[in-house]
Design a protein around this motif. Structure first.
Motif, mmCIF file in Angstrom:
data_model
loop_
_atom_site.group_PDB
_atom_site.id
_atom_site.type_symbol
_atom_site.label_atom_id
_atom_site.label_comp_id
_atom_site.label_asym_id
_atom_site.label_seq_id
_atom_site.Cartn_x
_atom_site.Cartn_y
_atom_site.Cartn_z
ATOM 1 N N TYR A 8 -1.340 1.002 5.610
ATOM 2 C CA TYR A 8 -1.853 0.214 6.723
ATOM 3 C C TYR A 8 -2.424 -1.108 6.222
ATOM 4 N N GLN A 9 -3.175 -1.058 5.144
ATOM 5 C CA GLN A 9 -3.754 -2.268 4.560
ATOM 6 C C GLN A 9 -2.646 -3.205 4.083
ATOM 7 N N PHE A 10 -1.611 -2.636 3.486
ATOM 8 C CA PHE A 10 -0.485 -3.436 3.011
ATOM 9 C C PHE A 10 0.215 -4.131 4.178
ATOM 10 N N ILE A 11 0.414 -3.404 5.262
ATOM 11 C CA ILE A 11 1.048 -3.981 6.444
ATOM 12 C C ILE A 11 0.214 -5.139 6.984
ATOM 13 N N GLN A 12 -1.088 -4.962 7.017
ATOM 14 C CA GLN A 12 -1.963 -6.035 7.487
ATOM 15 C C GLN A 12 -1.830 -7.284 6.614
ATOM 16 N N GLU A 13 -1.746 -7.094 5.320
ATOM 17 C CA GLU A 13 -1.579 -8.228 4.410
ATOM 18 C C GLU A 13 -0.187 -8.838 4.551
ATOM 19 N N LEU A 14 0.814 -8.008 4.752
ATOM 20 C CA LEU A 14 2.189 -8.479 4.891
ATOM 21 C C LEU A 14 2.350 -9.393 6.105
ATOM 22 N N VAL A 15 1.679 -9.063 7.175
ATOM 23 C CA VAL A 15 1.746 -9.875 8.395
ATOM 24 C C VAL A 15 1.231 -11.292 8.136
ATOM 25 N N LYS A 16 0.310 -11.447 7.207
ATOM 26 C CA LYS A 16 -0.284 -12.750 6.911
ATOM 27 C C LYS A 16 0.577 -13.614 5.988
ATOM 28 N N VAL A 17 1.583 -13.027 5.342
ATOM 29 C CA VAL A 17 2.393 -13.765 4.376
ATOM 30 C C VAL A 17 3.218 -14.828 5.091
ATOM 31 N N GLU A 18 3.115 -16.059 4.600
ATOM 32 C CA GLU A 18 3.858 -17.158 5.188
ATOM 33 C C GLU A 18 4.889 -17.739 4.231
ATOM 34 N N ASP A 19 4.822 -17.351 2.982
ATOM 35 C CA ASP A 19 5.740 -17.862 1.960
ATOM 36 C C ASP A 19 6.985 -16.980 1.927
ATOM 37 N N GLU A 20 8.123 -17.569 2.277
ATOM 38 C CA GLU A 20 9.360 -16.795 2.350
ATOM 39 C C GLU A 20 9.767 -16.229 0.989
ATOM 40 N N SER A 21 9.460 -16.921 -0.089
ATOM 41 C CA SER A 21 9.826 -16.417 -1.419
ATOM 42 C C SER A 21 9.061 -15.136 -1.745
ATOM 43 N N VAL A 22 7.836 -15.025 -1.264
ATOM 44 C CA VAL A 22 7.056 -13.801 -1.465
ATOM 45 C C VAL A 22 7.720 -12.652 -0.720
ATOM 46 N N LEU A 23 8.146 -12.900 0.514
ATOM 47 C CA LEU A 23 8.827 -11.866 1.289
ATOM 48 C C LEU A 23 10.121 -11.435 0.612
ATOM 49 N N GLU A 24 10.872 -12.389 0.063
ATOM 50 C CA GLU A 24 12.113 -12.060 -0.630
ATOM 51 C C GLU A 24 11.853 -11.164 -1.831
ATOM 52 N N LYS A 25 10.799 -11.463 -2.571
ATOM 53 C CA LYS A 25 10.448 -10.647 -3.735
ATOM 54 C C LYS A 25 10.047 -9.229 -3.307
ATOM 55 N N LEU A 26 9.276 -9.138 -2.244
ATOM 56 C CA LEU A 26 8.885 -7.813 -1.744
ATOM 57 C C LEU A 26 10.102 -7.029 -1.270
ATOM 58 N N GLU A 27 11.038 -7.702 -0.618
ATOM 59 C CA GLU A 27 12.262 -7.039 -0.184
ATOM 60 C C GLU A 27 13.045 -6.500 -1.370
ATOM 61 N N LEU A 28 13.108 -7.277 -2.445
ATOM 62 C CA LEU A 28 13.818 -6.824 -3.646
ATOM 63 C C LEU A 28 13.164 -5.581 -4.240
ATOM 64 N N VAL A 29 11.842 -5.579 -4.261
ATOM 65 C CA VAL A 29 11.115 -4.415 -4.790
ATOM 66 C C VAL A 29 11.411 -3.189 -3.941
ATOM 67 N N LEU A 30 11.355 -3.346 -2.622
ATOM 68 C CA LEU A 30 11.606 -2.216 -1.731
ATOM 69 C C LEU A 30 13.044 -1.720 -1.848
ATOM 70 N N LYS A 31 13.996 -2.624 -1.952
ATOM 71 C CA LYS A 31 15.402 -2.228 -2.086
ATOM 72 C C LYS A 31 15.653 -1.529 -3.413
ATOM 73 N N ALA A 32 14.973 -1.979 -4.463
ATOM 74 C CA ALA A 32 15.149 -1.362 -5.781
ATOM 75 C C ALA A 32 14.691 0.081 -5.768
ATOM 76 N N ASN A 33 13.688 0.391 -4.964
ATOM 77 C CA ASN A 33 13.174 1.751 -4.877
ATOM 78 C C ASN A 33 14.011 2.638 -3.984
ATOM 79 N N GLN A 34 15.008 2.089 -3.304
ATOM 80 C CA GLN A 34 15.831 2.870 -2.400
ATOM 81 C C GLN A 34 17.155 3.278 -3.029
ATOM 82 N N ASN A 35 17.360 2.978 -4.299
ATOM 83 C CA ASN A 35 18.591 3.384 -4.961
ATOM 84 C C ASN A 35 18.702 4.897 -4.987
ATOM 85 N N ASP A 36 19.894 5.373 -4.777
ATOM 86 C CA ASP A 36 20.170 6.801 -4.826
ATOM 87 C C ASP A 36 20.258 7.225 -6.291
ATOM 88 N N TRP A 37 19.632 8.326 -6.650
ATOM 89 C CA TRP A 37 19.645 8.799 -8.043
ATOM 90 C C TRP A 37 21.071 9.012 -8.524
#
Length: 75
Positions: A8-37
């Protein structure tokens, strides 16, 4: 802080992000964790697993009980 509160705290902070490069980096991190073993296995390991699945689908199985009987002298 428990996991739900951290999310919940992370979501609150995410809503405040205005830098698109930060969002892109977060997306990469999330996608990297979704790889199938399975994708991380070697080609030969993937083929062996697929062979086992095909054998199971055909009913070519040995029950747990039968395996335990067969190998009981080592157990």
């Amino acid at each position: 802080m428990n996991l739900e509160a951290r999310k919940y705290q992370f979501i609150q902070e995410l809503v405040k992000v205005e830098d698109e490069s930060v969002l892109e980096k977060l997306e990469l991190v999330l996608k990297a964790n979704q790889n199938d073993w399975f994708d991380d296995l070697s080609k030969s390991e993937q083929e062996e697993i697929q062979l086992g699945i095909e054998q199971a689908d055909k009913g070519e199985l040995t029950s747990h009980e039968e395996v335990m009987k067969r190998f009981s002298k080592w157990h």
